[in-house]
Design an enzyme around this catalytic site. Structure first.
Site, mmCIF file in Angstrom:
data_model
loop_
_atom_site.group_PDB
_atom_site.id
_atom_site.type_symbol
_atom_site.label_atom_id
_atom_site.label_comp_id
_atom_site.label_asym_id
_atom_site.label_seq_id
_atom_site.Cartn_x
_atom_site.Cartn_y
_atom_site.Cartn_z
ATOM 1 N N ARG A 119 45.849 30.529 42.394
ATOM 2 C CA ARG A 119 46.016 31.782 43.158
ATOM 3 C C ARG A 119 46.946 31.589 44.345
ATOM 4 O O ARG A 119 47.599 32.533 44.787
ATOM 5 C CB ARG A 119 44.653 32.302 43.624
ATOM 6 C CG ARG A 119 43.836 32.862 42.453
ATOM 7 C CD ARG A 119 42.628 33.600 42.936
ATOM 8 N NE ARG A 119 42.966 34.757 43.747
ATOM 9 C CZ ARG A 119 42.130 35.354 44.593
ATOM 10 N NH1 ARG A 119 40.904 34.899 44.737
ATOM 11 N NH2 ARG A 119 42.515 36.399 45.300
ATOM 12 N N TYR A 165 53.709 47.280 48.893
ATOM 13 C CA TYR A 165 53.633 47.979 50.176
ATOM 14 C C TYR A 165 53.006 47.060 51.211
ATOM 15 O O TYR A 165 52.164 46.227 50.894
ATOM 16 C CB TYR A 165 52.850 49.294 50.083
ATOM 17 C CG TYR A 165 51.465 49.216 49.476
ATOM 18 C CD1 TYR A 165 51.300 49.161 48.096
ATOM 19 C CD2 TYR A 165 50.320 49.244 50.271
ATOM 20 C CE1 TYR A 165 50.030 49.124 47.528
ATOM 21 C CE2 TYR A 165 49.048 49.203 49.699
ATOM 22 C CZ TYR A 165 48.919 49.140 48.330
ATOM 23 O OH TYR A 165 47.671 49.096 47.759
ATOM 24 N N PRO A 166 53.440 47.205 52.460
ATOM 25 C CA PRO A 166 52.820 46.432 53.530
ATOM 26 C C PRO A 166 51.654 47.207 54.138
ATOM 27 O O PRO A 166 51.605 48.437 54.037
ATOM 28 C CB PRO A 166 53.959 46.287 54.544
ATOM 29 C CG PRO A 166 54.802 47.506 54.355
ATOM 30 C CD PRO A 166 54.623 47.971 52.928
ATOM 31 N N ASN A 176 48.275 47.165 57.385
ATOM 32 C CA ASN A 176 47.545 46.607 58.535
ATOM 33 C C ASN A 176 46.078 46.944 58.399
ATOM 34 O O ASN A 176 45.704 47.866 57.678
ATOM 35 C CB ASN A 176 47.995 47.288 59.841
ATOM 36 C CG ASN A 176 49.386 46.882 60.266
ATOM 37 O OD1 ASN A 176 49.884 45.822 59.885
ATOM 38 N ND2 ASN A 176 50.008 47.724 61.074
ATOM 39 N N LYS A 177 45.272 46.237 59.174
ATOM 40 C CA LYS A 177 43.889 46.671 59.408
ATOM 41 C C LYS A 177 43.882 47.206 60.838
ATOM 42 O O LYS A 177 44.358 46.531 61.770
ATOM 43 C CB LYS A 177 42.927 45.481 59.277
ATOM 44 C CG LYS A 177 42.859 44.887 57.870
ATOM 45 C CD LYS A 177 41.771 45.522 57.023
ATOM 46 C CE LYS A 177 41.701 44.973 55.619
ATOM 47 N NZ LYS A 177 40.907 43.743 55.499
ATOM 48 N N HIS A 190 35.236 46.016 48.586
ATOM 49 C CA HIS A 190 36.664 46.035 48.221
ATOM 50 C C HIS A 190 36.884 45.215 46.939
ATOM 51 O O HIS A 190 37.533 45.666 45.995
ATOM 52 C CB HIS A 190 37.487 45.452 49.378
ATOM 53 C CG HIS A 190 38.904 45.147 49.034
ATOM 54 N ND1 HIS A 190 39.922 46.073 49.140
ATOM 55 C CD2 HIS A 190 39.483 44.013 48.566
ATOM 56 C CE1 HIS A 190 41.051 45.517 48.756
ATOM 57 N NE2 HIS A 190 40.827 44.269 48.401
ATOM 58 N N GLN A 209 46.870 41.512 41.487
ATOM 59 C CA GLN A 209 47.279 41.652 42.884
ATOM 60 C C GLN A 209 47.667 40.304 43.477
ATOM 61 O O GLN A 209 47.026 39.303 43.185
ATOM 62 C CB GLN A 209 46.168 42.311 43.711
ATOM 63 C CG GLN A 209 45.163 41.371 44.347
ATOM 64 C CD GLN A 209 44.104 40.852 43.378
ATOM 65 O OE1 GLN A 209 44.225 40.965 42.167
ATOM 66 N NE2 GLN A 209 43.068 40.244 43.925
HETATM 67 C C1 VOV Z 1 43.586 44.351 41.692
HETATM 68 C C2 VOV Z 1 42.481 44.347 42.310
HETATM 69 C C3 VOV Z 1 42.061 43.681 43.591
HETATM 70 C C4 VOV Z 1 41.085 42.713 43.705
HETATM 71 C C5 VOV Z 1 40.277 42.100 42.570
HETATM 72 C C6 VOV Z 1 40.990 42.369 45.083
HETATM 73 C C7 VOV Z 1 40.069 41.437 45.591
HETATM 74 C C8 VOV Z 1 40.148 40.964 46.896
HETATM 75 C C9 VOV Z 1 39.283 39.940 47.437
HETATM 76 C C10 VOV Z 1 38.140 39.292 46.662
HETATM 77 C C11 VOV Z 1 39.704 39.678 48.714
HETATM 78 C C12 VOV Z 1 39.064 38.708 49.737
HETATM 79 C C13 VOV Z 1 39.234 37.280 49.374
HETATM 80 C C14 VOV Z 1 40.658 36.894 49.113
HETATM 81 O O1 VOV Z 1 40.963 36.774 47.923
HETATM 82 O O2 VOV Z 1 41.419 36.767 50.061
HETATM 83 C C15 VOV Z 1 40.838 40.529 48.967
HETATM 84 C C16 VOV Z 1 41.578 40.510 50.145
HETATM 85 C C17 VOV Z 1 42.511 41.480 50.434
HETATM 86 N N1 VOV Z 1 42.888 42.554 49.644
HETATM 87 FE FE1 VOV Z 1 42.292 42.921 47.779
HETATM 88 N N2 VOV Z 1 41.885 43.121 45.808
HETATM 89 C C18 VOV Z 1 42.549 43.947 44.935
HETATM 90 C C19 VOV Z 1 43.512 44.921 45.233
HETATM 91 C C20 VOV Z 1 43.904 45.176 46.538
HETATM 92 C C21 VOV Z 1 44.671 46.328 46.954
HETATM 93 C C22 VOV Z 1 45.125 47.441 46.061
HETATM 94 C C23 VOV Z 1 44.890 46.220 48.304
HETATM 95 C C24 VOV Z 1 45.570 47.241 49.186
HETATM 96 C C25 VOV Z 1 44.532 48.111 49.868
HETATM 97 C C26 VOV Z 1 44.690 49.577 49.631
HETATM 98 O O3 VOV Z 1 43.771 50.331 50.001
HETATM 99 O O4 VOV Z 1 45.708 50.032 49.089
HETATM 100 C C27 VOV Z 1 44.299 44.994 48.724
HETATM 101 C C28 VOV Z 1 44.378 44.506 50.014
HETATM 102 C C29 VOV Z 1 43.789 43.302 50.371
HETATM 103 C C30 VOV Z 1 44.003 42.677 51.644
HETATM 104 C C31 VOV Z 1 44.937 43.197 52.728
HETATM 105 C C32 VOV Z 1 43.231 41.539 51.690
HETATM 106 C C33 VOV Z 1 43.111 40.571 52.870
HETATM 107 C C34 VOV Z 1 42.142 41.193 53.834
HETATM 108 C C35 VOV Z 1 41.663 40.377 54.980
HETATM 109 O O5 VOV Z 1 41.179 41.011 55.946
HETATM 110 O O6 VOV Z 1 41.778 39.138 54.962
HETATM 111 N N3 VOV Z 1 43.675 44.402 47.647
HETATM 112 N N4 VOV Z 1 41.067 41.330 47.855
#
Ligand code: VOV
Length: 248
Positions: free
Chosen positions: A130, A144-145, A147-148, A171, A184
């Site tokens: 990963r 797309y970029p 923020n939180k 999430h 992703q």
């Molecule tokens: C395709 C699906 C998908 C899946 C399975 C998934 C899963 C996960 C997991 C399990 C984790 C946490 C552990 C790690 O792996 O880091 C994350 C982390 C993250 N994600 Fe996610 N995410 C997806 C998809 C996914 C999308 C579509 C988005 C955009 C949000 C949206 O509203 O448009 C996103 C964003 C993020 C971000 C910005 C982070 C980091 C956040 C932080 O604060 O650190 N993400 N994400």
């Protein structure tokens, strides 16, 4: 108390969006265009070899709409390599027929919100895969970029680790529903670029981007804390499809 999530970083990333200067491309003579296409072909082959050697990965997609015409997404081991590859492209004849549309610098990132906690994660093959991912050659890309938020009542960075972990669980659950449909790649860009993360999604069916992003909008992490930049969506460009796109 510092409750920053622990992050693991992998390959560095550059999303390099370019537009084609069609007027200049059409004004060039056949020989000049052939040289430009040859050089582009050589670069694409080189990037393929890097991917085969396991030291990086590249995605090449056309971009729909007026924000750009195509994107090169590079993943490499260091910022030096990222810079070299960007410069190597700039030196090509083909680059003379392009203009810079947008770029995004980041690094592949995993956080420990949902980590199992056992053993050194860096030694686990699934974690390494990963952090140093081979970019899928899916038919479509979406970037797309984001923020939180750090607003008074909705400040992600003031939540406890436990609160954030619980929100990230939800999430992750939504994301898991798209397994096999959307891949992703989350890249962190705090200190590197204007937003905090780059979100790059790959899918064969572009409607899955819409469905996933829409569903996420109702999830608290995105609904309450998400802020989003411009969206870029595109189609896979193989060597042949790139040549086809440039054919006059
Ligand atoms: C395709 C699906 C998908 C899946 C399975 C998934 C899963 C996960 C997991 C399990 C984790 C946490 C552990 C790690 O792996 O880091 C994350 C982390 C993250 N994600 Fe996610 N995410 C997806 C998809 C996914 C999308 C579509 C988005 C955009 C949000 C949206 O509203 O448009 C996103 C964003 C993020 C971000 C910005 C982070 C980091 C956040 C932080 O604060 O650190 N993400 N994400």
């Amino acid at each position: 108390m510092n409750e920053a999530a622990l992050t693991l970083e992998g390959w560095y990333a550059l999303h390099d969006f370019r537009s084609i200067d069609w007027t200049a491309w059409k004004a060039a003579d056949d020989e000049e265009r052939a040289v430009a296409l040859d050089e582009l072909h050589v670069l694409l082959q080189e990037w393929g070899s890097i991917e085969e050697a396991g030291t990086g990965s590249t995605a090449v997609y056309s971009i729909i709409g007026q924000k750009a015409d195509f994107v090169f997404m590079y993943l490499r081991e260091s910022l030096e390599e990222i810079n070299q590859i960007e410069t190597a492209f700039n030196k090509t004849t083909f680059a003379q027929y392009t203009t810079k549309a947008y770029s995004y610098v980041s690094v592949v990132e995993l956080s420990n919100y949902l980590a199992s906690g056992e053993g050194d994660p860096r030694q686990k093959p699934e974690v390494i895969a990963r952090l140093q991912p081979v970019l899928p050659k899916s038919k479509h890309i979406c970037f797309y970029p984001m923020n939180k938020k750090r607003e008074l009542a909705d400040n992600w960075y003031m939540l406890s680790m436990e609160e954030r972990r619980s929100l990230m669980r939800s999430h992750g659950l939504i994301g898991r529903g798209y397994a096999g449909k959307v891949k992703q790649i989350i890249t962190g860009s705090v200190g590197f670029d204007d937003w905090e993360w780059g979100v790059t999604l790959f899918a064969d069916d572009p409607l899955q981007f819409k469905k996933l992003v829409y569903e996420m909008r109702f999830d608290e992490v995105s609904a309450r804390y998400g802020e989003f930049g411009s969206f870029y969506v595109g189609n896979l460009l193989t060597d042949e499809l790139f040549a086809e796109m440039l054919k006059l």
